[in-house]
Design a protein around this motif. Structure first.
Motif, PDB file in Angstrom:
ATOM      1  N   ILE A 146      -5.876   9.359   6.939  1.00  0.00           N
ATOM      2  CA  ILE A 146      -6.283   9.841   5.628  1.00  0.00           C
ATOM      3  C   ILE A 146      -7.525  10.703   5.778  1.00  0.00           C
ATOM      4  N   LEU A 196     -10.831   9.181   6.000  1.00  0.00           N
ATOM      5  CA  LEU A 196     -11.955   8.595   5.280  1.00  0.00           C
ATOM      6  C   LEU A 196     -13.228   8.821   6.072  1.00  0.00           C
ATOM      7  N   PRO A 197     -14.361   8.947   5.395  1.00  0.00           N
ATOM      8  CA  PRO A 197     -15.614   9.098   6.111  1.00  0.00           C
ATOM      9  C   PRO A 197     -15.811   7.933   7.071  1.00  0.00           C
ATOM     10  N   TRP A 213      -3.818  13.540  -0.271  1.00  0.00           N
ATOM     11  CA  TRP A 213      -3.462  12.497  -1.246  1.00  0.00           C
ATOM     12  C   TRP A 213      -2.076  11.952  -0.998  1.00  0.00           C
ATOM     13  N   ILE A 249      -2.406   9.399   1.614  1.00  0.00           N
ATOM     14  CA  ILE A 249      -2.820   8.082   1.138  1.00  0.00           C
ATOM     15  C   ILE A 249      -1.603   7.306   0.668  1.00  0.00           C
ATOM     16  N   TYR A 287      -0.480   3.956   2.590  1.00  0.00           N
ATOM     17  CA  TYR A 287      -0.562   2.665   1.908  1.00  0.00           C
ATOM     18  C   TYR A 287       0.801   1.996   1.849  1.00  0.00           C
ATOM     19  N   LEU A 322       1.080  -6.315   3.997  1.00  0.00           N
ATOM     20  CA  LEU A 322       0.637  -7.007   2.790  1.00  0.00           C
ATOM     21  C   LEU A 322       1.861  -7.541   2.055  1.00  0.00           C
ATOM     22  N   ILE A 335     -11.751   8.197  -2.571  1.00  0.00           N
ATOM     23  CA  ILE A 335     -10.533   7.520  -2.141  1.00  0.00           C
ATOM     24  C   ILE A 335     -10.812   6.058  -1.829  1.00  0.00           C
ATOM     25  N   LEU A 336     -12.021   5.802  -1.293  1.00  0.00           N
ATOM     26  CA  LEU A 336     -12.332   4.456  -0.790  1.00  0.00           C
ATOM     27  C   LEU A 336     -12.104   3.389  -1.845  1.00  0.00           C
ATOM     28  N   PRO A 395     -10.168   3.118  -4.789  1.00  0.00           N
ATOM     29  CA  PRO A 395      -8.806   2.628  -5.024  1.00  0.00           C
ATOM     30  C   PRO A 395      -8.161   2.042  -3.791  1.00  0.00           C
ATOM     31  N   LEU A 396      -8.507   2.571  -2.609  1.00  0.00           N
ATOM     32  CA  LEU A 396      -7.874   2.056  -1.396  1.00  0.00           C
ATOM     33  C   LEU A 396      -8.322   0.623  -1.131  1.00  0.00           C
ATOM     34  N   ALA A 399      -6.614  -1.546  -3.496  1.00  0.00           N
ATOM     35  CA  ALA A 399      -5.199  -1.666  -3.155  1.00  0.00           C
ATOM     36  C   ALA A 399      -5.004  -2.648  -2.015  1.00  0.00           C
TER      37      ALA A 399
END
Lengths: 613, 180, 312
Positions: free
Chosen positions: A377, A379-380, A412, A415, A419, A427, C101-102, C104-105, C108
Motif C-alpha cells: 500500500i 504506508l509511511p 486505494w 488497499i 485488505y 481474519l 489510510i492508517l 481505517p486500516l 479494519a
C-alpha cells in the motif's frame, strides 16, 4: 575474469545439483542453499567495482561481462531473493517428487538473470534472456495439470518477445556494426531518429512482455498463480523486473537521456500505457478469489508504477522507479512466500472464500503478510511509501495530474485488495476443519522475517538504498537527488521520515499507556460474539464470500481482461484457419496431382497473358 | 451540570459516568416496547439523561426487558446479558417479567425472570407509562450511587446457581459457562 | 517549541473532536424538537466506556484500534491549525493522504479479528465507499496542488492568505463544491452512514468494541470529524485567515491565537452544515451512494481539474 568464473561456477553447480540429487537426495538441498548463498556473497563483494571483461569471442562477436552500480543493484537483488526463496523451498518442496530438477532450474533462472544484468553486449544479453525464458517455462509447468496451459501462454508470449528483441539486436548491429553496450552508447547519436524509434519499439515489445505492461500482460496472472510459490516470489519479485532492467538499459544506457526524451510522442504513449497498467489490473485484482492470482494482478499493477517511474524521465521519477523495483521485489516476494506458507500448511488451498481466521494459528505468517501489505500500500514507515512518494511528487509538480490520479487511485485499489487478502485468509472466523493447522516451519519463517525487516528498515532509513540509486541516476546523466539518511530535501516539499517516526513512536507510547490504564480486558474466543442473542454456529459464519459484493457486481458488468480475451480469440481463429488449410491434405494421391496440375495451369495462364517469366 | 456534582465527578468518575451514560439494549420481547419510542423521542427525550439505545450489547450497560419472556426469548436474553460488559444494570419493565403478569398460567412463559439473570430493578404496571421509566432511572441512579445496583456481581458470585437454573429449562446450553 | 506545538495541536484536536460529537447530538436533538443531552455527553460516555471491563478477541484486536488512533493523531500534526503547524514540512499533502489510510486500516484489522460478520460487512462497505469518494478527493487535491504548484499544505494555506481563498477563486470553486458534496460521506454522516449503520448491521466495524476499545473508537471518530473539516478549511477557506484583517499581528502570540479561533469558527460552521444534512436525509444504499458520488461530485471535480490544467 572473476565474473566469468562466477558464472561458470554457478552453471557447474546447477548441473551438479541435478546429478548429485539423483544419487544423494539430501545433498541437493544443501548444495542449492550453499551455491545460492555463495553467489549472493560474490555479488555483494563486487560492490563499487566498475569494469568489463571480454570473456569469449564468437563468430566475430566480442562477448562481454561487465559490472557497475546499475547492474550491481539488480544482481544483488536477484541473488538475495534467489537465496531466500531457495531456503523457503526447503520445506515447500520437501514432499514433492523430482525436486532435484526444481532446484536446478531455480538456480538456472537465477544465474540467467544474473547473466542478463551482467551482460556487457547484446548477444550475451540475448543468450541469457533465452536461458531465463526456458528455465522459467520449465518451472511454471512444474506442477503439471492446470499449470501447463499457463506455461504455454508464457512461453508463446516470451518467444514473441525474444524474436522481436533478436530483430532489434540485428537491426542495431546492421546500423552500428557493434553489439557492445558501451560502444553502442557512443555510436547511437549518429543514427537517425526513425531507426531509433523502430529499435525502441522492437525492444519495448520484448521488455514490455517481461514487464507485463498492458497489452502484453496476459501471461502473468496464470503463470504466477500456477507456479510453485517460492518461484512465484522470484517470478514476481525479480524476473519480470528484467523488463525494467531492459528498459533502463535501453533508454538510459544505450540510447541516452539526450535522445530518448526528444522522440516525439514516445514518452506520452509509454506513460499512458503505464497509467492503464496501474488502474485496470488493480481493479481486476479486487475481483479475484485466488490468493496468488490476486497477487499476480497486483504485480501487474505495481509493475505499472515502476514503468511509470522509469518512462516519465525526471530524476525523481527514475529514482522512484528504481527504488520501487527494489521495494516491490521485497514486499511482493514476502507476500508470495506468506501465501506459500498457507498453501503448504493447508495442502494447497488458495481459495480466499474457504480460508479464514488463520491469525490464531499462524501469527508469524500474518505479521509477515501484514508488513508486506503495508509496504504494498505504501504506508509511511514502510519502504513502498518513499518510492511512491517520489513518483507522485514528480508527476504532480511536472504538470501531469491525470497520471498522478491514476497512480493515487491505484493505491486505494491496493488497499481494497490487500485488505481482502488479509481478511479472508487471516481474519474472520476460523473454520472448524482448520483447528489443527500448524505454524509455518522455520525454513519458511526465516526468509519472511528477513524480508519484513528489510521493509521496515528501508522505510525508516530510505537514505541507504537511495544512495545507491543516486549513483545509478548520476551514471544515467541526471543530477543527484539531495538525499539525507531519513529522507529527501528539495525546495518544493521535503520528506522527512524521522519526524513521522518520532511522532508515531511518541503517540504510540502515549496511546498504549492510556490504553493499558483502562480496565484489563477479558480474552474471549471467536464463538463469544454478537449474533443478535443467538449462539454463533460452529460452521462457517463469516463474511468472506465475495467480500466486496456491491463493487464486484458493479465491476463485473464491464471489467474483464479484454486483451487476454482478444489474444485467446485470435489464437482460436488462427487454429481454426490452420485446421481449414489442413483439409487440402486429403491423403489421396489424385488430389495432389490435381493441385500440381492446377498450379501449372495458373503459371501457364499467367505466362500467356502477361509474359512474366 | 450542577456545581455540587463536580466534587463527585472528581471523587468517582466511574460511578458518575455510569449514572449519566446509560446506553440501553431494549429487548423487544412484548408489548412493553411500545412505550420506548415516546420515551426516547421528542415527547419525553431520554437523551437528556444520557440514555440512548445502543446498537449492540457490547456497547450497552442498561438492559431493559420490556414484556413477557417466553422460553425461546429467555435464551437470547441470557446470551445478551452475558455479552454485555460489566458494570451492567438490568431493569424488568412491566408486570410480566416480575411474576408472569397476565401470562401467569402460560406453559411457555417465564414467571420469575430473576431466577435466570439478576435484575436490579422492576417497573411494575401493565403497562407502565414512560414517566415510570424515568422514575426507574432516577431510582437506578440512587442505587448506583449507593453501590446497590450489584446484579452483575451477584451473577458472577452465584453463577453456578444461575447456570443450573438456566440448564434446568434447556437441558444444556450451546455456549460454555461464562465464569469458571 | 515544536513538541509544545504538537501537544497543543493534539489537545485542540481531541477537545474539538469531542465537542463536535456533542454538538452533533445537541443539534440533532434540537432539530427533533428535543432538549438533548448536555454538550459534554460524549465525554461522559468515553469515561464510562473506559471504566468498563472490555472483551478482547486477540492481539490485533488491541493493536488495530491503537494504530487507528495513532494514524488519526498523526494527521493532526501535519495539518496547519491557524498559524500552528507542528511539522507540515515533512512531505505535505501526499503524506497526509497516506496517513489518512492508517486510521481505517487499523480499524479494519481490529474489527476483522473479532470474527463478526457484521464487522466484516461494515468494513467492506466502508472501504468501497472510501474508494468511491477517494476518486473525488484525489482529483480535488490534484487540482489544488497543480494550481498552487506545491505539495505542501502549509504553502497552500499561505498562498490563499496572500491572494484569495480557493473557494472564492473561480478556478477552484468547482473542486470546492465537489469537496462539500462528498463531505458527508467522509464524515460518515447520513445519507452516507452506510458503514456504521447501527440499526442495520449493529454499528458495523465497531460491533465487538466495548469498554476501552469503544472509548478509543469514539475519540478516533471525533478526530476524524476534526481532520476532515480541518482539511477542507485549510484547502478552501484559507485556514486561519480572515481577509487579512489580522495580518498586522501575525507572527505574535495573539496573532496565532486569533487565527486559531478563526480557524475553529470556520470549522464549526462547516460542521453545523453537515449536521443539518445529516438530520434531514435517510440512509442511502451502498450502490446508490457510490453511484451518486461517481456521477455528480466526480464529474464536477474532473471539470474543475480540466479547468486548472487548461489554464496553467
Amino acid at each position: 575474469m572473476i565474473l566469468f568464473y562466477m558464472m561458470i561456477f554457478a552453471f557447474v553447480g546447477a548441473f551438479l545439483i541435478y546429478f548429485a540429487g539423483k544419487s544423494f537426495p539430501r545433498i541437493k538441498e544443501i548444495l542449492a542453499v550453499v551455491i545460492s548463498f555463495l553467489l549472493f556473497l560474490f555479488v555483494a563483494l563486487l560492490y563499487g567495482k566498475d569494469f568489463q571483461i571480454n570473456y569469449h569471442n564468437f563468430l566475430g562477436f566480442h562477448l562481454f561481462l561487465r559490472i557497475n552500480m546499475f547492474s550491481w543493484l539488480f544482481a544483488l537483488t536477484i541473488t538475495f531473493l534467489g537465496f531466500l526463496s531457495i531456503i523457503f523451498s526447503l520445506s515447500y518442496m520437501k514432499d514433492k517428487k523430482n525436486n532435484a530438477f526444481y532446484y536446478m532450474n531455480m538456480l538456472f533462472v537465477n544465474i540467467a538473470m544474473l547473466g542478463i544484468v551482467l551482460a556487457g553486449d547484446l548477444i550475451s544479453f540475448f543468450i541469457f534472456w533465452e536461458i531465463m525464458s526456458w528455465s522459467t517455462f520449465l518451472l511454471i509447468s512444474y506442477k503439471k495439470g492446470s499449470a501447463l496451459p499457463a506455461s504455454m501462454k508464457y512461453i508463446i508470449m516470451s518467444i514473441i518477445g525474444s524474436l522481436s528483441m533478436l530483430i532489434g539486436i540485428l537491426y542495431l548491429y546492421d546500423l552500428t556494426d557493434t553489439t557492445i553496450i558501451s560502444q553502442l552508447s557512443h555510436i547511437i547519436r549518429f543514427i537517425n531518429k526513425g531507426d531509433v524509434i523502430f529499435v525502441v519499439i522492437l525492444f519495448s515489445i520484448a521488455f514490455g512482455i517481461k514487464n507485463a505492461v498492458i497489452p502484453f500482460h496476459n501471461w502473468l496472472p496464470p503463470a504466477h498463480s500456477e507456479a510453485p510459490s517460492p518461484f512465484s516470489a522470484i517470478l514476481s519479485g525479480i524476473l519480470i523486473k528484467m523488463g525494467v532492467y531492459g528498459f533502463l538499459l535501453l533508454f538510459y544506457v544505450i540510447i541516452g537521456l539526450d535522445i530518448i526524451f526528444h522522440l516525439t510522442g514516445l514518452t506520452i504513449v509509454l506513460n499512458v500505457l503505464a497509467a492503464i497498467t496501474i488502474i485496470f489490473p488493480t481493479f481486476l485484482a479486487i475481483l479475484q478469489n485466488d490468493a496468488k492470482r490476486l497477487l499476480a494482478w497486483s504485480t501487474v499493477a505495481q509493475a505499472g508504477y515502476i514503468f511509470m517511474g522509469i518512462t516519465y524521465g525526471t530524476e525523481l521519477s527514475v529514482a522512484g522507479g528504481i527504488f520501487h523495483f527494489l521495494n516491490h521485489a521485497i514486499f511482493k516476494a514476502l507476500m508470495f512466500l506468506a501465501v506459500g506458507a498457507i498453501e503448504y500448511r493447508t495442502k494447497g488451498i488458495r481459495d480466499l472464500n474457504s480460508l479464514g481466521g488463520f491469525i490464531k494459528k499462524m501469527p508469524f505468517t500474518f505479521a509477515a503478510m501484514l508488513i508486506g501489505a503495508m509496504g504494498l500500500i505504501g504506508l509511511p514507515l514502510t519502504n513502498g511509501f518513499v518510492s511512491k512518494w517520489l513518483i507522485y511528487k514528480t508527476l504532480i509538480l511536472n504538470g501531469s495530474p491525470f497520471l498522478a490520479f491514476a497512480a493515487l487511485i491505484g493505491t486505494w485499489g491496493t488497499i481494497l485488495y490487500s485488505y481482502k487478502l488479509i481478511h479472508n485468509i487471516f481474519l474472520g472466523q476460523l473454520p472448524a476443519k482448520f483447528e489443527n493447522i500448524q505454524k509455518a516451519p522455520f525454513s519458511m519463517k526465516m526468509p519472511m522475517m528477513i524480508l519484513s525487516t528489510i521493509i521496515i528498515f528501508f522505510g525508516i532509513l530510505p537514505g541507504i538504498p537511495l544512495q545507491f540509486i543516486n549513483k545509478i541516476i548520476v551514471s544515467f546523466g541526471y543530477h543527484p537527488l539531495n538525499v539525507s539518511l531519513f529522507g529527501i530535501v528539495s525546495d518544493s516539499g521535503n520528506l522527512n521520515i524521522i519526524n513521522i517516526l518520532a511522532a508515531t513512536f511518541v503517540i504510540g507510547v502515549l496511546i498504549v499507556l492510556f490504553f493499558r490504564s483502562g480496565r484489563k480486558s477479558v480474552r474471549v474466543d471467536q464463538y463469544d460474539n454478537y449474533a443478535a442473542g443467538s449462539f454463533i454456529p460452529k460452521e462457517k459464519y463469516s463474511y468472506t464470500n465475495s467480500f466486496y459484493a456491491p463493487l464486484d457486481r458493479f465491476l463485473n458488468s464491464f471489467l474483464k481482461d479484454y486483451i487476454d480475451i482478444f489474444y485467446c480469440k485470435s489464437a482460436a481463429l488462427i487454429r481454426h484457419f490452420c485446421n481449414g488449410i489442413r483439409k487440402i491434405y486429403t491423403g489421396y494421391v489424385g488430389s495432389y496431382v490435381m493441385y500440381i496440375l492446377l498450379f501449372l495451369a495458373v503459371l501457364i495462364f499467367v505466362q500467356l497473358n502477361w509474359s512474366v517469366f | 451540570m450542577d456545581r455540587n456534582q463536580i466534587g463527585k465527578w472528581l471523587r468517582s468518575p466511574q460511578k458518575m459516568s455510569n449514572k449519566y451514560s446509560l446506553h440501553a439494549v431494549y429487548f423487544c420481547t412484548g408489548c412493553g416496547i411500545i412505550e420506548i419510542p415516546p420515551s426516547i423521542t421528542t415527547r419525553w427525550d431520554a437523551e437528556r439523561f444520557g440514555i440512548i439505545p445502543a446498537p449492540n450489547p457490547r456497547q450497552a450497560n442498561l438492559f431493559l426487558i420490556t414484556g413477557y419472556v417466553s422460553l425461546k426469548t429467555l435464551k437470547a436474553i441470557i446470551r445478551t446479558y452475558e455479552q454485555m460488559l460489566e458494570p451492567k444494570y438490568t431493569v424488568g419493565f412491566g408486570s410480566c417479567p416480575i411474576n408472569g403478569g397476565m401470562y401467569w398460567d402460560s406453559y411457555n412463559t417465564i414467571k420469575k425472570l430473576d431466577k435466570y439473570i439478576p435484575i436490579d430493578g422492576w417497573i411494575a404496571g401493565c403497562m407502565p407509562r414512560p414517566e415510570a421509566i424515568f422514575v426507574a432511572v432516577t431510582h437506578l441512579w440512587t442505587l448506583i450511587e449507593k453501590d446497590m445496583a450489584t446484579g452483575y456481581i451477584k451473577y458472577r458470585k452465584n453463577y453456578k446457581q444461575y447456570r443450573a437454573n438456566q440448564e434446568k429449562i434447556y437441558g444444556s446450553l450451546d455456549w460454555p459457562p461464562l465464569y469458571k | 517549541m515544536n513538541i509544545l506545538l504538537m501537544i497543543l495541536s493534539a489537545i485542540i484536536s481531541l477537545v474539538t473532536g469531542m465537542f463536535f460529537l456533542g454538538l452533533a447530538r445537541k443539534i440533532m436533538a434540537m432539530i427533533h424538537w428535543r432538549y438533548g443531552p448536555p454538550i459534554y455527553q460524549p465525554l461522559i460516555d468515553v469515561i464510562r466506556y473506559f471504566h468498563q471491563r472490555a472483551v478482547s478477541h486477540g492481539f490485533i484486536f488491541d493493536l488495530g484500534i491503537i494504530i487507528s488512533l495513532i494514524g488519526s493523531l498523526l494527521v493532526v500534526f501535519f495539518l496547519p491549525l491557524g498559524n500552528i503547524s507542528s511539522f507540515s514540512n515533512s512531505g505535505g499533502l501526499l503524506v497526509i493522504l497516506y496517513i489518512l489510510i492508517l486510521s481505517p486500516l487499523g480499524l479494519a484489522l481490529s474489527s476483522g479479528e473479532s470474527a463478526n460478520p457484521n464487522a466484516s460487512i461494515g468494513i467492506s462497505r466502508k472501504l468501497i465507499l472510501t474508494l468511491s469518494y477517494e476518486f473525488v478527493l484525489i482529483i480535488i487535491l490534484l487540482s489544488l496542488m497543480s494550481q498552487y504548484q506545491t505539495i505542501s499544505l502549509q504553502e497552500i494555506v499561505m498562498l490563499q492568505a496572500r491572494k484569495v481563498w480557493s473557494f472564492a477563486s473561480w478556478k477552484l470553486i468547482l473542486p470546492g463544491i465537489a469537496y462539500l458534496l462528498i463531505l458527508p460521506a467522509m464524515l460518515g454522516f447520513r445519507p452516507f452512514e452506510i458503514a456504521g449503520a447501527s440499526q442495520e448491521i449493529s454499528a458495523g466495524p465497531s460491533v465487538e468494541f466495548g469498554g476501552k476499545y469503544l472509548a478509543l473508537n469514539t475519540i478516533n471518530h471525533g478526530l476524524l470529524h476534526f481532520i476532515t473539516i480541518a482539511l477542507f478549511v485549510n484547502l478552501f477557506l484559507g485556514g486561519g485567515d480572515l481577509f487579512g484583517i489580522f495580518d498586522s499581528i501575525s507572527g505574535t502570540f495573539w496573532g496565532s491565537f486569533v487565527s486559531l479561533i478563526i480557524f475553529l469558527i470556520k470549522m464549526i460552521l462547516i460542521f453545523v452544515i453537515s449536521v443539518f444534512i445529516n438530520a434531514v436525509f435517510p440512509r442511502l444504499r451502498l450502490e446508490q451512494a457510490t453511484k451518486y458520488i461517481l456521477y455528480y461530485p466526480l464529474s464536477i471535480a474532473i471539470v474543475g481539474l480540466i479547468i486548472v490544467v487548461a489554464i496553467n
